[in-house]
Design an enzyme around this catalytic site. Structure first.
Site, PDB file in Angstrom:
ATOM      1  N   TYR A   1      -5.231  -7.975  11.889  1.00  0.00           N
ATOM      2  CA  TYR A   1      -6.076  -6.780  11.972  1.00  0.00           C
ATOM      3  C   TYR A   1      -7.495  -7.126  12.403  1.00  0.00           C
ATOM      4  O   TYR A   1      -8.455  -6.607  11.848  1.00  0.00           O
ATOM      5  CB  TYR A   1      -6.052  -6.048  10.621  1.00  0.00           C
ATOM      6  CG  TYR A   1      -4.699  -5.423  10.339  1.00  0.00           C
ATOM      7  CD1 TYR A   1      -4.412  -4.137  10.769  1.00  0.00           C
ATOM      8  CD2 TYR A   1      -3.698  -6.138   9.684  1.00  0.00           C
ATOM      9  CE1 TYR A   1      -3.170  -3.567  10.547  1.00  0.00           C
ATOM     10  CE2 TYR A   1      -2.445  -5.578   9.464  1.00  0.00           C
ATOM     11  CZ  TYR A   1      -2.189  -4.292   9.894  1.00  0.00           C
ATOM     12  OH  TYR A   1      -0.952  -3.724   9.687  1.00  0.00           O
TER      13      TYR A   1
ATOM     14  N   GLU B   1       4.484 -10.514   4.690  1.00  0.00           N
ATOM     15  CA  GLU B   1       3.219 -11.056   4.214  1.00  0.00           C
ATOM     16  C   GLU B   1       3.285 -11.790   2.884  1.00  0.00           C
ATOM     17  O   GLU B   1       2.490 -11.537   1.974  1.00  0.00           O
ATOM     18  CB  GLU B   1       2.153  -9.943   4.164  1.00  0.00           C
ATOM     19  CG  GLU B   1       1.899  -9.335   5.538  1.00  0.00           C
ATOM     20  CD  GLU B   1       0.600  -8.538   5.620  1.00  0.00           C
ATOM     21  OE1 GLU B   1       0.085  -8.140   4.575  1.00  0.00           O
ATOM     22  OE2 GLU B   1       0.101  -8.346   6.752  1.00  0.00           O
TER      23      GLU B   1
ATOM     24  N   GLU C   1       2.476  -6.694  13.347  1.00  0.00           N
ATOM     25  CA  GLU C   1       1.587  -5.600  12.902  1.00  0.00           C
ATOM     26  C   GLU C   1       0.225  -5.783  13.541  1.00  0.00           C
ATOM     27  O   GLU C   1      -0.346  -6.881  13.503  1.00  0.00           O
ATOM     28  CB  GLU C   1       1.380  -5.610  11.384  1.00  0.00           C
ATOM     29  CG  GLU C   1       2.541  -5.094  10.589  1.00  0.00           C
ATOM     30  CD  GLU C   1       2.237  -4.987   9.085  1.00  0.00           C
ATOM     31  OE1 GLU C   1       1.053  -4.877   8.703  1.00  0.00           O
ATOM     32  OE2 GLU C   1       3.207  -5.027   8.315  1.00  0.00           O
TER      33      GLU C   1
ATOM     34  N   ASP D   1       0.805  -1.227   0.000  1.00  0.00           N
ATOM     35  CA  ASP D   1       0.000   0.000   0.000  1.00  0.00           C
ATOM     36  C   ASP D   1       0.834   1.272   0.000  1.00  0.00           C
ATOM     37  O   ASP D   1       0.401   2.299  -0.504  1.00  0.00           O
ATOM     38  CB  ASP D   1      -1.029   0.000   1.157  1.00  0.00           C
ATOM     39  CG  ASP D   1      -0.414   0.208   2.538  1.00  0.00           C
ATOM     40  OD1 ASP D   1       0.795  -0.048   2.719  1.00  0.00           O
ATOM     41  OD2 ASP D   1      -1.156   0.626   3.455  1.00  0.00           O
TER      42      ASP D   1
HETATM   43  C1  BDP Z   1      -0.489  -5.057   6.070  1.00  0.00           C
HETATM   44  C2  BDP Z   1       0.797  -4.645   5.390  1.00  0.00           C
HETATM   45  C3  BDP Z   1       1.115  -3.166   5.595  1.00  0.00           C
HETATM   46  C4  BDP Z   1      -0.125  -2.340   5.368  1.00  0.00           C
HETATM   47  C5  BDP Z   1      -1.161  -2.778   6.388  1.00  0.00           C
HETATM   48  C6  BDP Z   1      -2.446  -1.955   6.299  1.00  0.00           C
HETATM   49  O1  BDP Z   1       1.873  -5.441   5.844  1.00  0.00           O
HETATM   50  O2  BDP Z   1       2.167  -2.777   4.734  1.00  0.00           O
HETATM   51  O3  BDP Z   1       0.114  -0.961   5.436  1.00  0.00           O
HETATM   52  O4  BDP Z   1      -1.495  -4.107   6.129  1.00  0.00           O
HETATM   53  O5  BDP Z   1      -3.335  -2.352   5.552  1.00  0.00           O
HETATM   54  O6  BDP Z   1      -1.098  -6.043   5.320  1.00  0.00           O
HETATM   55  O7  BDP Z   1      -2.543  -0.935   6.965  1.00  0.00           O
END
Ligand code: BDP
Length: 590
Positions: free
Chosen positions: A454, A399, A490, A149
């Site tokens: 997430y 990823e 993350e 992104d």
């Molecule tokens: C993850 C990626 C990261 C993105 C993040 C997002 O590793 O680079 O910025 O998601 O969607 O999949 O904020």
């Protein structure tokens, strides 16, 4: 080796304003170096340009340099670079975040000027790291798309140097340290451009000699050593001298810290003590400069990390400027050092666009040529960063589609290569949500489970109770299957600064805070947990897309580094931890 000015080497920095051109015919623009060029100009033809751009300036070789070898060094040309002296191509390099050099001795003369031109190409394809695709629009424009992104900033984002070295000189130094009770051990290996006697000395932080040896390799011992520790950096200098009889023909100083890193069971040990990571996935990203290195932001970002209690960060998703690594060494910040292999994942694209996904690992998609480029990225990262005490782990991909056919065949040789190049540091990759503990095919090859998740954002959006259940189930599955240390590499929620609500409303400052607290409750219930890196340190620019409003807003700080409410909550959690694992029930109360 990083160019340095020493008793035998001189160094000229070539940063400043360079002539800039898209076609090498018109040279009426000027661009700042270091900076990405994309946001400098008010011209979409430049911002959206796909292909080569050109930087040019006159350079005068210092008059005292006759008889020396003269080297031109580009710290980064994103993603491919070519160096020309007058009209002669003297070096070419692929890989946007690692340095390259040209020996230009035969093409220039001491005291004389030459015209330096550097071509930089921003194209990403199936065989570059990171990968991407170029398409041609109906009206004939070339467009670049990619599988990550963050915005594809390009140009000369780091410094350019001219330096001199004597004909016989040090070419490479490797330092591996150990701790033997109160004695530090320093295995060293020096490569020189031609066979010559070598002498090494270790100087402590006051400049006092504490060990010395003759020869291009061996082990030094430092009695009563002061180890390099997270939050308490201590650096020694390895002074390497190449001799001709009694005369020192070359000298080079490599700073290093004495520390050990190991994984034992489900613990991550630094100097034999369990370490708990608190911090962030970062980006090199600022307004106007793009990915251009900036020492003011460097200092400020580290100040903010100290303020919030971050003891570490990951160089997501590419190697950062060497100034950043040296700063981390000097200030005791721990680094997970990542290659630019982000986006080896066609399943994500399929998921987001509705187009049925292609297999990620195949000769038509990411095959042998991609893996060769990836191997080269690993070689160059380790060659550049191997002596930094701050670097405690290599992250070889972000990823990847680790649950697909071919993933194991793709990754096994790369993990082997990483371990061969550096047998001392653990190796990891950051696992995508589609890769579960059940279907992932590569995690056993690695030392630490780094998980990107997430829940509560992309999955179970706005429903933190469901998210908490999913997350706990997911993480417990990984921990049970592998018995390895596990960390969250993350987790994050997009947040508009200034947006508030009394309900669990995504995008509000309250939601980001509640989302993080939910994650922390889960982490604190899992014994094998060794750390938490919030995504992201700061808001950052992305490519166009309906998922983003002027960039990714998962920053705990805004793009101009102001804290969102979550920053204060993180500070309250992290500061008291100081590198120790939170008590098991801490998360219950917060
Ligand atoms: C993850 C990626 C990261 C993105 C993040 C997002 O590793 O680079 O910025 O998601 O969607 O999949 O904020």
């Amino acid at each position: 080796m990083k160019p340095r000015s020493t008793a035998t080497r001189e160094l000229v920095n070539l940063d400043g304003l360079w002539r800039f051109s898209l076609d090498r015919d018109r040279w009426d623009l000027e661009a700042a170096v270091p900076a990405s060029y994309n946001d400098l100009f008010v011209d979409s033809a430049i911002r959206d340009h796909v292909g080569w751009v050109w930087y040019q300036r006159q350079v005068r070789v210092p008059r005292g340099w006759s008889g020396e070898d003269i080297i031109l060094r580009v710290d980064a040309a994103t993603h491919q670079g070519r160096i020309y002296v007058d009209d002669v191509l003297v070096a070419e390099h692929v890989g946007g975040y690692t340095p390259f050099e040209a020996d230009i001795t035969a093409h220039v003369s001491a005291g004389q000027e030459f015209r330096l031109t550097i071509g930089v190409n921003n194209e990403l394809t199936n065989t570059t790291i990171p990968p991407g695709t170029i398409t041609v629009t109906q009206d004939g424009r070339r467009r670049q798309t990619y599988l990550h992104d963050f915005y594809n900033y390009a140009g000369l984002a780091r410094s350019v140097w001219l330096y001199s070295v004597p004909a016989v000189h040090v070419q490479d130094i490797t330092v591996v340290t150990g701790l033997d009770a109160s004695t530090g051990t320093v295995e060293y290996a020096v490569r020189t451009s031609a066979p010559a006697p070598v002498r090494v000395r270790v100087l402590d932080a006051t400049g006092t000699e504490v060990a010395a040896a003759d020869g291009a390799g061996g082990t030094l011992r430092i009695p009563d050593v002061t180890p390099w520790r997270p939050g308490a950096a201590y650096l020694y200098d390895l002074l390497v001298e190449v001799l001709d009889g009694d005369r020192v023909v070359d000298s080079y100083t490599e700073p290093f810290g004495v520390r050990t890193v190991a994984v034992r069971g489900t613990e991550f040990l630094i100097n034999g003590e369990p370490f708990y990571f608190t911090g962030f996935g970062k980006h090199e990203d600022t307004p106007v400069r793009g990915k251009g290195h900036d020492n003011a932001y460097l200092v400020h970002d580290f100040q903010l990390m100290d303020w919030i209690g971050a003891n570490s960060f990951r160089t997501s998703h590419y190697p950062y400027a060497e100034e950043v690594m040296e700063f981390a060494d000097r200030h005791g910040i721990v680094v997970i050092d990542e290659t630019a292999a982000v986006g080896l994942n066609l399943a994500v694209q399929g998921g987001l666009t509705g187009v049925p996904p292609q297999p990620t690992f195949s000769p038509e998609t990411f095959g042998e040529a991609t893996r060769d480029a990836h191997a080269q990225a690993i070689r160059e990262l380790i060659a550049r960063d191997k002596n930094h005490p701050s670097v405690v782990m290599w992250c070889i991909a972000n990823e990847p589609s680790s649950h697909e056919d071919g993933a194991r065949e793709y990754f096994e040789p790369l993990v082997e290569l990483t371990r061969k190049l550096d047998p001392t540091r653990p190796v990891c990759y950051a696992a995508v949500i589609f890769a579960t503990h059940e279907n992932d095919r590569i995690a056993d090859l690695f030392d630490v489970l780094c998980i990107n998740r997430y829940y509560g954002w992309y999955v179970a959006t706005g429903d933190l109770a469901t998210a908490e259940m999913y997350l706990e189930h997911d993480l417990r599955g990984w921990a049970a299957r592998h018995g390895k240390p596990i960390m969250m590499s993350e987790y994050g929620a997009d947040t508009m600064p200034g947006l508030h609500a009394v309900w669990d409303t995504p995008w509000t400052e309250e939601y980001q805070q509640a989302y993080l607290e939910m994650n922390h409750r889960v982490f604190d219930r899992i014994d094998a947990f060794i750390g938490e890196h919030v995504w992201n340190f700061a808001d950052f620019q992305t490519s166009h897309g309906i998922h983003r409003v002027d960039g990714n807003k998962k920053g705990v700080f805004t793009r101009d580094r102001r804290p969102k409410a979550a920053a204060h909550a993180l500070r309250a959690r992290w500061k008291p931890l100081a590198g120790r694992k939170p008590p098991r029930d801490l998360g219950r109360d917060t």
